[in-house]
Design a protein around this motif. Structure first.
Motif, PDB file in Angstrom:
ATOM      1  N   ARG A  73      -3.612   6.173  -2.078  1.00  0.00           N
ATOM      2  CA  ARG A  73      -3.517   6.069  -0.608  1.00  0.00           C
ATOM      3  C   ARG A  73      -4.516   6.985   0.090  1.00  0.00           C
ATOM      4  NH1 ARG A  73       1.118   8.024   0.847  1.00  0.00           N
ATOM      5  NH2 ARG A  73       2.040   8.410  -1.217  1.00  0.00           N
ATOM      6  N   PHE A 127       0.841  -1.210   0.000  1.00  0.00           N
ATOM      7  CA  PHE A 127       0.000   0.000   0.000  1.00  0.00           C
ATOM      8  C   PHE A 127       0.870   1.252   0.000  1.00  0.00           C
ATOM      9  CE2 PHE A 127      -3.732   2.488   0.775  1.00  0.00           C
ATOM     10  CZ  PHE A 127      -3.382   3.473   1.690  1.00  0.00           C
ATOM     11  N   THR A 186      -4.108  -2.170   5.867  1.00  0.00           N
ATOM     12  CA  THR A 186      -3.929  -2.060   4.412  1.00  0.00           C
ATOM     13  C   THR A 186      -3.104  -3.251   3.920  1.00  0.00           C
ATOM     14  OG1 THR A 186      -2.006  -0.679   4.852  1.00  0.00           O
ATOM     15  CG2 THR A 186      -4.082   0.469   4.367  1.00  0.00           C
TER      16      THR A 186
END
Ligand code: TA6
Length: 305
Positions: free
Chosen positions: A91, A83, A99
């Motif tokens: 993001r 991520f 994540t």
């Protein structure tokens, strides 16, 4: 009067089976055999008639609720990979601290929407209940995967923005291909293509000639052509990848050392598989205006040399 016999009533047989903890669809039609888990809408097997399996599934694959399955075609969405490596716009779509690598839907239950028998293939539509994502992805989104099982395998991953603001996401169909031997394959179609090498500080390079693999490889190719080929001289076949709306491809093989750090992978499995992932990642991430839709489209077919 003859008793009714178990005669085939259509060109295909489709069975709902149980793979350990996971329900799955086993499809057998005039063109191919396939296996798809409802968890992750993950194609695990695809074998056209008279051909070897096209898709690789680990001999050590585990079929557990909420656990990744090693092999097949994992769906990476609404982000790919780590991520933290994603663009800011992607993001910014979540405030969640959770994540996981390759996004939120790979090891989660999808809903079986529809099965349709077409003259040349069996079509299966699966939908992810995105409302269940709430805090992790608080955006009105329709996510569906349409899988067509015929002499070719086709996947269409559709993302529709049903909210009032724009969405940004990265994505991949993380396909594991079955091969004779990693030393006997070449990937054609990437000549002169730029790529990010994640094993060399994520620096950019240019591909010269075919991609041949003699060690760990983990590259993000960008600005792709719509047709790539996986040439396997060991099995005397070519696997064609024909794509639409895919600007990136990830080529990955863990080789010896990384294989030791991965689960569900026997020590020598790296020799018999390679990932060519049909994607839109990094600068190729997708931004969708309110009401817009995007379809990541991949068709895979095998051809004897
Ligand atoms: O295919 C690219 C990649 O991000 C590799 O770096 C490696 O992590 C691979 O995906 C496997 O990911 P997984 O989460 O399925 O073990």
């Amino acid at each position: 009067m003859n008793s009714p016999t178990n005669t085939a009533t259509s060109a295909a047989s489709i069975q709902l089976i149980q793979l350990d903890e996971l329900p799955a669809l086993r499809i057998h039609n005039a063109y191919a055999d396939a296996l798809i888990t409802l968890q992750g809408a993950q194609v695990l097997e695809f074998t056209p008639r008279e051909q070897r399996p096209i898709i690789w599934l680990s001999e050590q694959a585990a079929f557990r609720r909420s656990q990744n399955i090693r092999g097949g075609i994992p769906i990476c969405w609404p982000w790919f990979g780590d991520f933290a490596r994603n663009p800011t716009a992607v993001r910014a779509m979540t405030a969640s601290a959770d994540t996981p690598a390759h996004g939120l839907v790979r090891a989660q239950p999808w809903l079986l929407e529809k099965i349709t028998e077409q003259p040349t293939h069996t079509e299966i539509v699966l939908r992810y209940p995105t409302a269940a994502l709430n805090a992790a992805w608080p955006h009105a989104t329709e996510l569906t995967l349409t899988v067509s099982i015929g002499s070719a395998l086709r996947l269409q991953l559709s993302t529709r923005n049903t909210g009032s603001t724009s969405l940004s996401f990265s994505q991949a169909l993380h396909t594991y291909f079955s091969i004779s031997d990693i030393r006997q394959i070449e990937i054609l179609g990437l000549d002169n293509t730029r790529y990010i090498d994640t094993l060399r500080e994520w620096h950019e390079f240019t591909q010269h000639d075919a991609v041949r693999i003699d060690g760990e490889i983990d590259r993000i190719y960008q600005q792709l052509p719509e047709h790539l080929q996986l040439l396997d001289t060991g099995w005397q076949r070519t696997i064609h990848l024909r794509t639409r709306n895919s600007a990136s491809a990830v080529v990955w093989n863990p080789h010896i050392e990384k294989s030791k750090r991965l689960n569900q992978l026997s020590p020598d499995a790296w020799q018999r598989m390679v990932c060519i992932e049909t994607a839109n990642v990094m600068d190729d991430s997708v931004t969708l205006a309110s009401g817009a839709a995007h379809v990541l489209d991949l068709e895979i077919s095998g051809e004897k040399l």
